[in-house]
Design an enzyme around this catalytic site. Structure first.
Site, PDB file in Angstrom:
ATOM      1  N   ASP A 180      85.102  -8.388  48.726  1.00 53.09           N
ATOM      2  CA  ASP A 180      83.705  -8.134  48.395  1.00 53.09           C
ATOM      3  C   ASP A 180      82.843  -8.419  49.635  1.00 53.09           C
ATOM      4  OD1 ASP A 180      81.102  -8.253  47.478  1.00 53.09           O
ATOM      5  OD2 ASP A 180      81.545  -9.554  45.778  1.00 53.09           O
ATOM      6  N   ASN A 240      70.082   4.132  49.177  1.00 57.35           N
ATOM      7  CA  ASN A 240      69.549   5.495  48.980  1.00 57.35           C
ATOM      8  C   ASN A 240      68.165   5.543  49.636  1.00 57.35           C
ATOM      9  OD1 ASN A 240      67.506   4.704  46.910  1.00 57.35           O
ATOM     10  ND2 ASN A 240      69.357   4.162  45.783  1.00 57.35           N
ATOM     11  N   ASP A 286      75.334  -1.331  46.806  1.00 60.93           N
ATOM     12  CA  ASP A 286      73.881  -1.551  46.889  1.00 60.93           C
ATOM     13  C   ASP A 286      73.438  -2.569  45.827  1.00 60.93           C
ATOM     14  OD1 ASP A 286      71.213  -1.219  47.538  1.00 60.93           O
ATOM     15  OD2 ASP A 286      71.070   0.868  46.853  1.00 60.93           O
ATOM     16  N   SER A 289      79.362   6.158  51.473  1.00 61.73           N
ATOM     17  CA  SER A 289      79.466   7.512  50.891  1.00 61.73           C
ATOM     18  C   SER A 289      80.733   7.738  50.061  1.00 61.73           C
ATOM     19  CB  SER A 289      79.397   8.623  51.953  1.00 61.73           C
ATOM     20  OG  SER A 289      78.072   8.967  52.243  1.00 61.73           O
ATOM     21  N   TYR A 294      78.660   8.757  45.999  1.00 65.80           N
ATOM     22  CA  TYR A 294      78.304   9.951  46.786  1.00 65.80           C
ATOM     23  C   TYR A 294      79.497  10.853  47.096  1.00 65.80           C
ATOM     24  CZ  TYR A 294      73.383   8.560  47.383  1.00 65.80           C
ATOM     25  OH  TYR A 294      72.055   8.245  47.199  1.00 65.80           O
TER      26      TYR A 294
HETATM   27  N1  AR6 Z   1      82.080  -4.899  48.594  1.00 63.73           N
HETATM   28  C1  AR6 Z   1      82.708  -3.950  49.338  1.00 63.73           C
HETATM   29  N2  AR6 Z   1      82.762  -2.653  48.991  1.00 63.73           N
HETATM   30  C2  AR6 Z   1      82.178  -2.302  47.822  1.00 63.73           C
HETATM   31  C3  AR6 Z   1      81.508  -3.226  46.981  1.00 63.73           C
HETATM   32  C4  AR6 Z   1      81.473  -4.578  47.417  1.00 63.73           C
HETATM   33  N3  AR6 Z   1      80.866  -5.519  46.695  1.00 63.73           N
HETATM   34  N4  AR6 Z   1      81.035  -2.556  45.891  1.00 63.73           N
HETATM   35  C5  AR6 Z   1      81.414  -1.274  46.032  1.00 63.73           C
HETATM   36  N5  AR6 Z   1      82.094  -1.103  47.189  1.00 63.73           N
HETATM   37  P1  AR6 Z   1      79.015   3.149  46.528  1.00 63.73           P
HETATM   38  P2  AR6 Z   1      77.967   5.466  48.016  1.00 63.73           P
HETATM   39  C6  AR6 Z   1      82.692   0.133  47.761  1.00 63.73           C
HETATM   40  O1  AR6 Z   1      79.091   3.925  45.288  1.00 63.73           O
HETATM   41  O2  AR6 Z   1      79.112   6.309  47.641  1.00 63.73           O
HETATM   42  C7  AR6 Z   1      74.190   3.440  45.044  1.00 63.73           C
HETATM   43  O3  AR6 Z   1      73.656   3.557  43.762  1.00 63.73           O
HETATM   44  C8  AR6 Z   1      83.106   1.197  46.805  1.00 63.73           C
HETATM   45  O4  AR6 Z   1      84.393   0.916  46.287  1.00 63.73           O
HETATM   46  O5  AR6 Z   1      78.488   1.771  46.474  1.00 63.73           O
HETATM   47  O6  AR6 Z   1      77.563   5.423  49.455  1.00 63.73           O
HETATM   48  C9  AR6 Z   1      73.167   3.645  46.142  1.00 63.73           C
HETATM   49  O7  AR6 Z   1      71.867   3.203  45.751  1.00 63.73           O
HETATM   50  C10 AR6 Z   1      83.110   2.410  47.729  1.00 63.73           C
HETATM   51  O8  AR6 Z   1      84.346   2.449  48.459  1.00 63.73           O
HETATM   52  O9  AR6 Z   1      78.121   3.913  47.645  1.00 63.73           O
HETATM   53  C11 AR6 Z   1      73.207   5.121  46.355  1.00 63.73           C
HETATM   54  O10 AR6 Z   1      72.373   5.810  45.449  1.00 63.73           O
HETATM   55  C12 AR6 Z   1      82.009   2.125  48.725  1.00 63.73           C
HETATM   56  O11 AR6 Z   1      81.701   0.727  48.562  1.00 63.73           O
HETATM   57  C13 AR6 Z   1      74.651   5.473  46.087  1.00 63.73           C
HETATM   58  O12 AR6 Z   1      75.146   4.470  45.227  1.00 63.73           O
HETATM   59  C14 AR6 Z   1      80.736   2.925  48.525  1.00 63.73           C
HETATM   60  O13 AR6 Z   1      80.485   3.128  47.150  1.00 63.73           O
HETATM   61  C15 AR6 Z   1      75.464   5.444  47.340  1.00 63.73           C
HETATM   62  O14 AR6 Z   1      76.753   5.931  47.122  1.00 63.73           O
END
Ligand code: AR6
Length: 169
Positions: free
Chosen positions: A13, A27, A37, A120, A124
């Site tokens: 994490d 975002n 996020d 992403s 995304y």
């Molecule tokens: N530590 C490390 N990695 C993580 C954690 C964590 N605590 N939580 C999730 N991931 P995402 P995106 C990973 O969906 O695709 C949001 O609502 C996860 O497994 O967080 O860039 C924003 O506000 C994945 O591999 O981000 C935007 O609207 C990676 O982080 C949107 O989501 C990214 O997943 C961004 O989408």
């Protein structure tokens, strides 16, 4: 010095990491969301949202820096990554810009260590292998020409992501 010696790939994490800066996959509003996020805002506390409000958003591909508040990390670098739309909407370039602009901010602030999530690759829907290749390439290129950050950490929540980084670096 070997560039890859300054890159670390870890499982876990990102909000728990004792690094100088962590990157948030935000975002354009910079006002929080789901995924990483949401986790960062929960761990940092409401003061982070208050500082983010003063920034008035951020365009895709760019990055902004704030304090880390209750996080172990002193700073959060918020970058706005592209939504995957099939590959013809400049997604590769925009994702590369996220890494480059985040690293540029870290360099200018003389940040020693910076951790990235797989930006992403969640909500995304960027194809994982393709996104990780971009992340690895941008990190290696940046380190060649900059002393700061000294260390780049890729934090992976799941094993699939972890394996992709191992392949790419
Ligand atoms: N530590 C490390 N990695 C993580 C954690 C964590 N605590 N939580 C999730 N991931 P995402 P995106 C990973 O969906 O695709 C949001 O609502 C996860 O497994 O967080 O860039 C924003 O506000 C994945 O591999 O981000 C935007 O609207 C990676 O982080 C949107 O989501 C990214 O997943 C961004 O989408």
């Amino acid at each position: 010095m070997n560039i890859n010696a300054r890159i670390e790939i870890i499982r876990g994490d990102i909000t728990r990491l004792d690094v100088e800066a962590i990157v948030n996959a935000a975002n354009t509003s910079l006002l929080g969301g789901g995924g990483v996020d949401g986790a960062i805002h929960r761990a940092a506390g409401p003061e982070l949202l208050a500082e983010c409000r003063t920034l008035k958003g951020c365009p895709t591909g760019e990055a902004r820096i704030t304090r880390g508040y209750n996080l172990p990390a002193k700073h959060v670098i918020h970058t706005v990554e592209p939504v995957w739309l099939g590959g013809r909407k400049n997604e590769d370039i925009l994702l590369a810009n996220c890494y480059r602009n985040s690293l540029e901010l870290a360099s200018r602030n003389r940040i020693n260590s910076i951790a990235f999530p797989a930006i992403s690759c969640g909500a995304y829907r960027f194809p994982l292998e393709r996104a990780i290749r971009i992340a690895a390439r941008e990190a290696q290129e940046f380190l060649k020409f900059h002393d700061f950050p000294q260390r780049i950490i890729f934090a992976c929540l799941d094993d699939k992501t972890y394996q992709e980084y191992l392949k790419a670096i």
